[in-house]
Scaffold this motif. Structure first.
Motif, PDB file in Angstrom:
ATOM      1  N   ASN A 233       0.860  -1.193   0.000  1.00 42.07           N
ATOM      2  CA  ASN A 233       0.000   0.000   0.000  1.00 42.07           C
ATOM      3  C   ASN A 233       0.891   1.235   0.000  1.00 42.07           C
ATOM      4  O   ASN A 233       1.588   1.499   0.981  1.00 42.07           O
ATOM      5  N   GLN A 298      -9.646   0.674   2.807  1.00 38.36           N
ATOM      6  CA  GLN A 298      -9.176   0.409   4.162  1.00 38.36           C
ATOM      7  C   GLN A 298      -9.808   1.398   5.126  1.00 38.36           C
ATOM      8  O   GLN A 298     -10.028   2.562   4.819  1.00 38.36           O
ATOM      9  N   LEU A 303      -8.999  -4.106   5.750  1.00 37.10           N
ATOM     10  CA  LEU A 303      -8.543  -3.808   4.397  1.00 37.10           C
ATOM     11  C   LEU A 303      -9.179  -4.801   3.447  1.00 37.10           C
ATOM     12  O   LEU A 303      -9.141  -6.012   3.661  1.00 37.10           O
ATOM     13  N   LYS A 305      -9.170  -5.701  -0.702  1.00 38.56           N
ATOM     14  CA  LYS A 305      -8.403  -5.371  -1.900  1.00 38.56           C
ATOM     15  C   LYS A 305      -8.734  -6.351  -3.020  1.00 38.56           C
ATOM     16  O   LYS A 305      -8.695  -7.567  -2.827  1.00 38.56           O
TER      17      LYS A 305
END
Length: 827
Positions: A233, A298, A303, A305
């Motif tokens: 990230n 997030q 989080l 993704k």
């Protein structure tokens, strides 16, 4: 060339005291417990510049004069920002991070990684390490300097089909995962990185474990595992482009971007890549394209993704290699090859003319075409102070074919009728066929981690995966000189393969005493593998195979003193045969047995990052690892290949690999550094009986004896000398040696790959103008000494024209001196 080397040495020897800049080094620890935080990311002015090692230590090689921002991030901790002043001489920066930061998605990846508590042999490779070597060659070539690694390339220059062996084990025995998701093909067990060109540009960290290592998802780690993470990230927006050109028409173009953290919650990162090369071998071109896209959300300790990446490859087939007499120039053997291969006069003249760059195929579309699309959805969730969970759903869609021109093929082999023209009955025709793969691989993985902040004596992970693979294999005739009763895209064989693979594992480390830690890991893995249908030779390949494996692991570590550690571990690994172990046998023959490995690892680690031993501003690392890998029913390469270049294998009752791996690193102010690795090993089959054939093709079995395992060199070394003779200029010499490798298990030097040594030279120079963040110029010269060597091959015997048995070796020559030049821009 001598002058070039002398000049390079003189350049590295310039007095370092004249440079008005210095490195920043230090340690990163937990603010509450003081525990080291390995794998933390250190950014200088927004650019990733270092990562902490197992002791929490890091070093930024160069901090230019002026004020700079250092940002440090780590999983589950608040990021920390601190200013530093660039100055002559080294600086130390000891940082303590507080828990509570946003997760980075590493929960699933770190659950499978080794550390200094797991008593195993491993090497961490950072994004910066990969970037140094990444001029467009495939990922195995970027790992060439890691311990016990041997790489090779079909096309000879590291672009296209490449392979990696670790401790003599091919990539079918190397478990590969991307973000904890299996990458190995479920049937062949291989990881075909040609399908994911320029993957290295999206990798933020990578770990190579040697031996059985920790429990992994997917195929068994039977010699090593490579754990890849792309879950970085980056909080700041960025844009980058990398462009390379070089020998053999090689061109690489890469563009990357990232939005940084938007509204405190969202990130988007992307990459587009293209790599083209004509290859060192004649007619061995590659046309590779790929993309990577990640979108994340997030909030607090959550989080989510989504990642998708894809690669498309078109490569001219170079997997046949070059017959040995074309390399050696032995005219008698070359004529024998021409006669037995029934080469036309034009082809005979061509093999004499092309020599070591000879390619058998001349059909203009003799190509391999494949596309692989990956989709991953990751969730990382903190569960209170001490727990977190990582989970992922994944889908991989693969499809493609390779096309071949076939001369004088029997109609009956393709299910076609003979052709009658006038009074002549034709039984053969020239044709073009395509062999297809069409598959889906999908499933889920999870890892529940216990990592207490207040007391880290006990750490534990519970994890596992369920995966399903469904693959259609079929062939089509797309053209024939005499069509017979065929239709367009006449299908002449079909079989479907289904494989279910699920596993669960539990792992824990416990610091019993301040000096003594213990480690335990247990995995249960179950496989169901079914094939229905016929193969291209019309052989019925119906298969029903079921396996359940129990794989325990245990180890201990002992701290002798600060920076010194002893460790030892024992692990069991088991794996099922691959597809070709079933399909390249007579119909109904399922005699291939599962393999079992008992792996003992023991060693010593020494780390001095603070300069106490050799003087100020120096660092030193050393590791000695002993391994003894004892096999039962190991499947070893016979030295022959099937019609698509896959190695044929056979079970041997007892065999072993044992040896020592030595690695060392020393640097001074990061102005000059030396790293070396040396592996010395014995790789043996006990009571091996060599099988040959007489003129009637009746088998002749030799006497039982101890023999060396094929493709297993007894000595492998890699050495890098790197220095910074001028501000922002870094130069490096990279030297690789590999001892003799045998093409089969007969230990016959007439069927072997000769020892070779390769020297590469690398230089990178960066500037930071005001209109962009950085411009970097790079040059990689491969095989500086212009050696003619081969790195892979195979052997094959057949009944010759004289009635006796002829044995021929085929080799894969590697490129002589060649270069790649690059320009990179960061915005």
């Amino acid at each position: 060339m001598k002058n070039l080397l002398v000049s390079g040495a003189a350049l590295l020897a310039l007095p370092f005291s004249a440079w008005a800049q210095g490195p920043v080094a230090g340690t990163i620890t937990d603010a509450q417990t003081g525990t080291a935080l390995p794998g933390a990311t250190v950014l200088l002015d927004g650019t990733p510049s270092a990562a902490t090692d197992a002791a929490g230590a890091f070093a930024i090689p160069v901090v230019p004069a002026g004020t700079h921002e250092v940002r440090i991030t780590f999983v589950g901790y608040e990021p920390l920002v601190q200013q530093v002043q660039g100055q002559a001489g080294a600086q130390r920066l000891n940082v303590m991070l507080r828990s509570g930061g946003v997760l980075t998605g590493e929960a699933l990846v770190t659950a499978q990684r080794a550390n200094d508590r797991t008593a195993t042999a491993y090497t961490n490779v950072s994004k910066q390490d990969l970037a140094k070597r990444n001029f467009g060659q495939d990922l195995p070539y970027l790992l060439d300097q890691t311990p016990s690694v041997v790489v090779n390339s079909d096309a000879g220059a590291g672009v296209g089909y490449t392979d990696i062996r670790i401790r003599g084990t091919s990539n079918t025995g190397i478990n590969m995962t991307i973000n904890g998701v299996p990458l190995n093909d479920a049937e062949s067990h291989g990881s075909f990185l040609v399908n994911l060109p320029d993957l290295a540009s999206s990798v933020n960290s990578l770990q190579v474990q040697r031996g059985v290592g920790t429990s992994q998802n997917g195929g068994a780690a039977f010699g090593a595992s490579i754990n890849i993470s792309t879950l970085d990230n980056r909080r700041e927006a960025y844009g980058e482009t990398q462009n390379s050109v070089g020998s053999f028409g090689t061109v690489k173009n890469t563009a990357q971007f990232g939005t940084g953290l938007l509204n405190g919650h969202f990130t988007v990162d992307g990459r587009l890549s293209r790599i083209k090369s004509d290859g060192y071998m004649n007619r061995a071109a590659s046309d590779l394209k790929s993309y990577y896209l990640a979108a994340g959300y997030q909030a607090g300790n959550t989080l989510l993704k989504f990642i998708t990446f894809s690669g498309r490859e078109k490569t001219y087939q170079a997997w046949n290699g070059v017959p040995e007499p074309a390399l050696t120039g032995n005219q008698a053997l070359l004529q024998n090859y021409i006669a037995n291969g029934e080469l036309s006069e034009a082809d005979a003249e061509r093999v004499r003319r092309e020599g070591r760059r000879y390619s058998y195929y001349t059909y203009d579309n003799q190509t391999d075409n494949y596309q692989q699309n990956h989709y991953q959805l990751h969730l990382s969730q903190g569960l209170g102070e001490d727990w977190n969970i990582g989970a992922a759903l994944h889908l991989t869609r693969g499809f493609g074919y390779y096309e071949s021109y076939r001369a004088r093929r029997r109609f009956t082999d393709y299910g076609l009728s003979t052709v009658i023209i006038g009074g002549d009955t034709l039984t053969r025709t020239n044709l073009v066929d395509r062999k297809w793969l069409d598959n889906y691989f999908y499933g889920g993985t999870f890892a529940l981690n216990y990592q207490p902040k207040a007391n880290d004596k006990l750490q534990a992970t519970l994890g596992g995966a369920w995966n399903q693979f469904d693959n259609d294999h079929y062939g089509e005739v797309i053209w024939a000189q005499y069509a017979s009763n065929s239709n367009i895209r006449q299908r002449y064989y079909f079989n479907n393969a289904r494989k279910t693979d699920y596993n669960g594992y539990a792992r824990a480390t416990w610091q019993v005493l301040p000096q003594l830690g213990v480690y335990g890991d247990v995995q249960v893995r179950h496989i169901e593998y079914d094939i229905d249908g016929v193969e291209d030779d019309q052989n019925d390949v119906t298969t029903r195979a079921r396996y359940t494996f129990f794989n325990p692991k245990a180890g201990a570590t002992f701290a002798l003193a600060e920076g010194q550690q002893l460790y030892a571990s024992f692990a069991v690994g088991q794996r099922e045969p691959v597809r070709s172990d079933f399909t390249d046998r007579p119909a109904g023959d399922q005699s291939a047995k599962a393999e079992r490995l008992h792996d003992f690892e023991g060693g010593y680690r020494f780390t001095r990052p603070d300069g106490e031993l050799l003087g100020p501003h120096t660092s030193l690392r050393f590791e000695a690892n002993y391994f003894h890998m004892n096999y039962r029913n190991q499947l070893v390469a016979t030295g022959q290949l099937n019609d698509v270049g896959t190695a044929l294998r056979t079970n041997v009752a007892r065999s072993y690999r044992r040896g020592v791996e030595l690695t060392g690193f020393v640097s001074a102010d990061d102005k000059i550094s030396v790293s070396s690795t040396l592996t010395l090993s014995r790789n043996r089959i006990l009571n091996y009986r060599d099988v040959t054939y007489d003129a009637d093709y009746s088998p002749v079995v030799g006497e039982a004896r101890t023999s060396t395992i094929s493709y297993s060199p007894g000595a492998v070394s890699a050495h890098t000398l790197e220095g910074q003779p001028l501000k922002n200029l870094r130069v490096a010499l990279l030297y690789k040696t590999v001892s003799r490798q045998y093409l089969d298990n007969s230990e016959n030097e007439a069927r072997s790959i000769k020892p070779y040594q390769v020297l590469d030279f690398r230089v990178r120079y960066s500037i930071k103008p005001q209109f962009v963040k950085e411009i970097e110029l790079g040059l990689l010269v491969n095989n500086v000494l212009n050696r003619e060597y081969v790195a892979n091959g195979y052997t094959y015997s057949y009944l010759g024209a004289s009635g006796g048995l002829d044995t021929f070796n085929w080799y894969f020559p590697q490129a002589t001196r060649n270069f790649l030049a690059s320009v990179g821009v960061k915005f």
